[in-house]
Design a protein around this motif. Structure first.
Motif, short mmCIF file in Angstrom:
data_model
loop_
_atom_site.label_atom_id
_atom_site.label_comp_id
_atom_site.label_asym_id
_atom_site.label_seq_id
_atom_site.Cartn_x
_atom_site.Cartn_y
_atom_site.Cartn_z
N ASP A 118 0.77 -0.98 0.05
CA ASP A 118 0.13 0.13 -0.05
C ASP A 118 0.99 1.32 0.38
O ASP A 118 0.40 2.54 -0.66
CB ASP A 118 -1.01 -0.38 1.49
N GLU A 119 1.93 1.48 0.64
CA GLU A 119 2.99 2.51 1.12
C GLU A 119 4.18 2.04 0.69
O GLU A 119 4.54 0.77 0.88
CB GLU A 119 2.48 3.34 2.77
N LYS A 157 4.71 -0.95 3.64
CA LYS A 157 3.16 -0.79 4.48
C LYS A 157 2.37 -2.08 3.29
O LYS A 157 2.32 -1.97 2.42
CB LYS A 157 2.79 -0.13 4.95
N GLU A 158 3.20 -3.73 4.12
CA GLU A 158 1.59 -4.69 3.24
C GLU A 158 0.04 -4.28 2.92
O GLU A 158 -0.41 -3.98 4.55
CB GLU A 158 1.37 -5.62 3.62
N GLY A 159 -0.16 -4.81 1.66
CA GLY A 159 -2.05 -4.37 1.58
C GLY A 159 -1.94 -5.70 1.42
O GLY A 159 -1.46 -6.66 1.74
N ARG A 160 -3.39 -5.78 1.09
CA ARG A 160 -4.13 -6.74 1.24
C ARG A 160 -3.68 -7.36 0.52
O ARG A 160 -3.55 -7.48 -0.76
CB ARG A 160 -5.63 -6.45 1.40
N SER A 161 -3.42 -9.32 0.71
CA SER A 161 -2.78 -9.91 -0.34
C SER A 161 -3.67 -10.79 -0.32
O SER A 161 -3.44 -12.47 -1.36
CB SER A 161 -1.47 -10.52 0.38
#
Length: 250
Positions: free
Chosen positions: A2-3, A24-28
């Motif tokens: 995400d970021e 920042k990890e996004g939805r996976s």
């Protein structure tokens, strides 16, 4: 992600600079369900769950269920692309298929375990070794058909498959340039056990080339596929391992 943020840091020498990445990890994960109607299967229902980076460990999880008047399929797969933080890939899968084909009904259940890795000093090439065990059955076929009566009930197949892949396309999901090659050699029976002996070789190649047209997005896609198998002359090859010409369920 995400970021993605970048931060400058002093390097090890005056003419060098360090770069720190903050992500920042996004939805996976993905949860999909669908239903429909076709003249072949009539009403059907499908459910699929996928999760990448499961529990933050980099694991990939995939579970699929499909049900209709012609099929009853279950599939579960686990992949660890960097097993024990190494360059090796580990995959484990299990399945159960019940399919109503044109001449007979087929049931098959089994599982696979795969190990492999990227070939050192290459950019796009991978090598995998898979061990598989499955049990196949045929039902509801014409008793007058000799070829189908040769298929034993609960026929176990134990096999090892060596696979070479080279993926040099420019986009994993929607390629427009490059090539993809997948070739495999499967050996069943012999010292691996089971009741079926055969060797099967196959290959598939795809090639994508953009076309010199003013509009953006035009390209040429070519696909070729080949398969060949052989088995002892004194044995009958399982119907479920033969090739079938044409489209789905033909």
């Amino acid at each position: 992600f995400d970021e993605v943020d970048t931060f400058d840091r002093p390097g090890e020498a005056p003419d060098r600079m360090g770069l720190l990445l903050g992500v920042k990890e996004g939805r996976s994960g993905a949860l999909m369900a669908g239903a429909g109607y076709s003249s072949l299967e009539q009403f059907f229902f499908q459910f699929q769950y996928q999760q990448r980076n499961f529990l933050g460990r980099g694991w990939d999880i995939n579970a699929t269920f499909r049900s209709s008047s012609f099929t009853q399929d279950y599939f579960v797969q686990f992949d660890d692309p960097y097993f024990l933080e190494s360059p090796w890939h580990l995959g484990i899968s299990g399945y159960s298929y019940a399919t109503r084909l044109y001449y007979f009904d087929q049931e098959r259940m089994g599982g696979n375990i795969t190990g492999g890795r990227k070939i050192p000093h290459t950019e796009y090439s991978y090598l995998y070794l898979t061990y598989g065990y499955s049990i196949s059955n045929l039902e509801h076929f014409s008793k007058s058909s000799q070829i189908y009566r040769l298929q034993p009930q609960d026929a176990p197949t134990s096999s090892a498959t060596l696979t070479f892949k080279r993926n040099a396309v420019n986009n994993f999901l929607d390629p427009t340039r490059g090539s993809y090659l997948n070739s495999s050699l499967q050996y069943a029976g012999g010292p691996l056990g089971g009741e079926n002996d055969f060797t099967k070789a196959g290959g598939q190649i795809l090639y994508f080339q953009p076309l010199p047209i003013q509009q953006i997005g035009h390209y040429l896609a070519l696909k070729a596929q080949i398969g060949y198998m052989w088995y002892p002359d004194t044995e009958h090859l399982l119907v479920t391992e033969r090739y079938f010409i044409g489209g789905s369920n033909s």
